[in-house]
Design an enzyme around this catalytic site. Structure first.
Site, PDB file in Angstrom:
ATOM      1  N   GLU A 169       0.830  -1.214   0.000  1.00 22.76           N
ATOM      2  CA  GLU A 169       0.000   0.000   0.000  1.00 22.76           C
ATOM      3  C   GLU A 169       0.860   1.257   0.000  1.00 22.76           C
ATOM      4  O   GLU A 169       0.414   2.326  -0.396  1.00 22.76           O
ATOM      5  CB  GLU A 169      -0.916   0.012   1.242  1.00 22.76           C
ATOM      6  CG  GLU A 169      -2.305  -0.470   0.921  1.00 22.76           C
ATOM      7  CD  GLU A 169      -3.296  -0.295   2.074  1.00 22.76           C
ATOM      8  OE1 GLU A 169      -3.005   0.442   3.044  1.00 22.76           O
ATOM      9  OE2 GLU A 169      -4.361  -0.923   2.016  1.00 22.76           O
ATOM     10  N   HIS A 183       7.600 -26.655  -1.373  1.00 21.06           N
ATOM     11  CA  HIS A 183       6.944 -27.725  -2.116  1.00 21.06           C
ATOM     12  C   HIS A 183       5.827 -27.180  -3.010  1.00 21.06           C
ATOM     13  O   HIS A 183       4.990 -27.931  -3.499  1.00 21.06           O
ATOM     14  CB  HIS A 183       6.414 -28.778  -1.140  1.00 21.06           C
ATOM     15  CG  HIS A 183       7.526 -29.373  -0.314  1.00 21.06           C
ATOM     16  ND1 HIS A 183       8.076 -30.599  -0.574  1.00 21.06           N
ATOM     17  CD2 HIS A 183       8.219 -28.860   0.740  1.00 21.06           C
ATOM     18  CE1 HIS A 183       9.050 -30.835   0.292  1.00 21.06           C
ATOM     19  NE2 HIS A 183       9.157 -29.791   1.098  1.00 21.06           N
ATOM     20  N   LYS A 194     -13.892   0.761  -3.307  1.00 26.35           N
ATOM     21  CA  LYS A 194     -14.965   1.137  -2.372  1.00 26.35           C
ATOM     22  C   LYS A 194     -16.049   1.917  -3.099  1.00 26.35           C
ATOM     23  O   LYS A 194     -17.234   1.624  -2.963  1.00 26.35           O
ATOM     24  CB  LYS A 194     -14.401   1.992  -1.227  1.00 26.35           C
ATOM     25  CG  LYS A 194     -13.546   1.226  -0.245  1.00 26.35           C
ATOM     26  CD  LYS A 194     -13.182   2.104   0.949  1.00 26.35           C
ATOM     27  CE  LYS A 194     -12.173   1.406   1.831  1.00 26.35           C
ATOM     28  NZ  LYS A 194     -11.622   2.257   2.881  1.00 26.35           N
TER      29      LYS A 194
HETATM   30  O1  PA5 Z   1      -3.459   1.111   5.908  1.00 27.51           O
HETATM   31  C1  PA5 Z   1      -4.543   1.623   5.684  1.00 27.51           C
HETATM   32  O2  PA5 Z   1      -4.740   2.846   5.807  1.00 27.51           O
HETATM   33  C2  PA5 Z   1      -5.739   0.789   5.299  1.00 27.51           C
HETATM   34  O3  PA5 Z   1      -5.383  -0.532   5.093  1.00 27.51           O
HETATM   35  C3  PA5 Z   1      -6.798   0.852   6.386  1.00 27.51           C
HETATM   36  O4  PA5 Z   1      -6.225   0.432   7.592  1.00 27.51           O
HETATM   37  C4  PA5 Z   1      -8.002  -0.017   6.061  1.00 27.51           C
HETATM   38  O5  PA5 Z   1      -8.568   0.386   4.824  1.00 27.51           O
HETATM   39  C5  PA5 Z   1      -9.058   0.089   7.152  1.00 27.51           C
HETATM   40  O6  PA5 Z   1      -9.435   1.411   7.352  1.00 27.51           O
HETATM   41  P1  PA5 Z   1     -10.159   1.893   8.665  1.00 27.51           P
HETATM   42  O7  PA5 Z   1      -9.248   1.727   9.827  1.00 27.51           O
HETATM   43  O8  PA5 Z   1     -10.488   3.316   8.393  1.00 27.51           O
HETATM   44  O9  PA5 Z   1     -11.401   1.040   8.833  1.00 27.51           O
END
Ligand code: PA5
Length: 428
Positions: free
Chosen positions: A281, A302, A416
């Site tokens: 990310e 494996h 989303k």
């Molecule tokens: O690292 C990030 O920002 C994302 O992976 C969020 O943690 C994830 O989308 C969950 O978001 P939230 O904590 O707002 O529910």
């Protein structure tokens, strides 16, 4: 202490020193909080500046949960899930839920109805509590799971009783979860504004669930604190964190655009998932980035071993080596050596696992796969606190070396909004 060995990375010390100025510049920008995403670099000073009063409240809440619950359901996804899951798996018994209490279950990290139905069935005769974690407070997966478990708790204990069993970790002032928690009077914990989801394991996001299963969160923070000092050393030859960041960048520039993180214990399976999210990310932006993959050896030797040994040569491997084990098994000699294993007599399983690791590294390096070996002494809170900080800092620097903002995730929003449109959410 984390040791980094790059003798098999096909990167010489000379090359490393040639690029040292780049990593120094990236680190300086990160430390000065002047780079892209600077508003989300609070994790950098967290081991020193964390909220000490909240830390005490976390311990008190953990005590309360342990006192009245057979199980804790931890609801969250992405950065609000993987850190706690990673450290829980690394530091607790492999079969924790079968022998210890309160059992820890994770929910809200998928949309599978079967998963939720199965979990509800498991919880049927148990006293349980819920820790719902969402920085934004609006994430669909975790919001749906929370709506369901909130109703179950209210049916079982009444509204007042449920209030004693719901703990919300979210933004300090905004979002649907914060409003709900304030309206209902739940105890709340804060995801600091300047800490993004995937950098948040050392906040209440990770610390509350970890404290509930008796993980020593003081030692975890101590490890991170020492790492923050050690990995600020500008001398690249003494700083494995900077070495890791620049070596992966050098390899990327040579066309190695897939990094495989390999572990040799099932306890690190979810740590690998946490690492994948952290780097994936953070770096996968603007058409750039090293694709982070993970393998669990020797199991995956494996299945994925062939591809690593002999497939496309666009990969490099980082191996996580745990030097010591606190549990071991010695192979005994037996009179009739029908299974042919007497040659291993008096060796321990840990020694055999280490040899599997050494043999695999040799084979993959011979196959043209650059190797970075990262070793820690043992799997304990102190070392894992160090490792978390090591990777977070290396990731921030790597992002800057690549020329991306390592602290946002615009791509995550795309699915989303498509999903909301398809589901008919107002405003989409
Ligand atoms: O690292 C990030 O920002 C994302 O992976 C969020 O943690 C994830 O989308 C969950 O978001 P939230 O904590 O707002 O529910």
């Amino acid at each position: 202490m984390i040791k980094l060995n790059y003798e098999n990375a096909f990167v010489s010390e000379e090359k490393l020193l040639e690029s040292a100025h780049l990593v120094k510049a990236a680190a300086a920008i990160l430390h000065a909080k002047k780079g892209a995403g600077k508003e989300y670099t609070g994790w950098l000073d967290l081991p020193e500046n964390y909220d000490k009063d909240e830390f005490l409240r976390i311990k008190e809440a953990a005590k309360k949960i342990k006192g009245h619950s057979d199980a804790l359901v931890v609801i969250g996804i992405g950065g609000s899930y993987l850190g706690a899951k990673a450290l829980f798996s690394a530091l607790k018994h492999n079969f924790y839920n079968e022998i210890e209490k309160p059992k820890i279950y994770f929910a809200g990290q998928n949309l599978s109805p079967t998963y939720l139905k199965d979990l509800i069935e498991v919880l049927k005769d148990k006293d349980f509590s819920v820790n719902v974690i969402s920085k934004s407070g609006t994430t669909t997966e975790s919001a749906i799971a929370f709506r369901i478990f909130k109703s179950l708790l209210e049916e079982k204990y009444g509204k007042e009783g449920a209030k004693e069993r719901i703990f919300a970790t979210t933004d300090k002032s905004k979002g649907a979860l914060k409003s709900l928690a304030d309206t209902e009077g739940y105890e709340t914990f804060v995801v600091p504004d300047n800490v993004g989801g995937r950098y948040s394991v050392l906040t209440a996001v990770g610390l509350l669930p970890l404290a509930v299963c008796d993980i020593d969160i003081d030692k975890l923070m101590e490890g991170a604190y020492d790492a923050a000092i050690k990995y600020a050393n500008p001398n690249i030859l003494e700083n494995p964190c900077y070495q890791y960041a620049i070596i992966r960048n050098i390899l990327y520039r040579r066309g190695k655009d897939i990094e495989i993180l390999a572990n040799y214990t099932p306890k690190l399976k979810y740590f690998t998932e946490w690492w994948k999210q952290l780097f994936g990310e953070s770096e996968g932006k603007d058409g750039k980035g090293i694709f982070p993959a993970g393998v669990n050896f020797t199991t995956d030797l494996h299945s994925m071993g062939q591809m690593i040994q002999d497939g496309r040569r666009n990969i490099f491997e980082t191996v996580l080596n745990i030097e010591k084990t606190n549990k071991d098994i010695e192979i005994e000699s037996i009179d009739e050596d029908i299974d042919g294993l007497n040659y291993l007599a008096n060796k321990t399983l840990h020694e055999i696992n280490q040899k599997a690791m050494e043999g695999t590294i040799m084979a993959h390096v011979e196959g043209g796969v650059p190797n970075i070996l990262l070793s820690i002494e043992e799997l304990d809170e102190y070392n894992m606190g160090q490792l978390v900080y090591f990777f977070e800092k290396a990731c921030g620097i790597s992002g800057y070396l690549l020329g991306v903002n390592p602290f946002n995730q615009p791509g995550v929003e795309k699915y989303k909004s498509n999903m909301f449109t398809l589901l008919g959410k107002p405003g989409y």
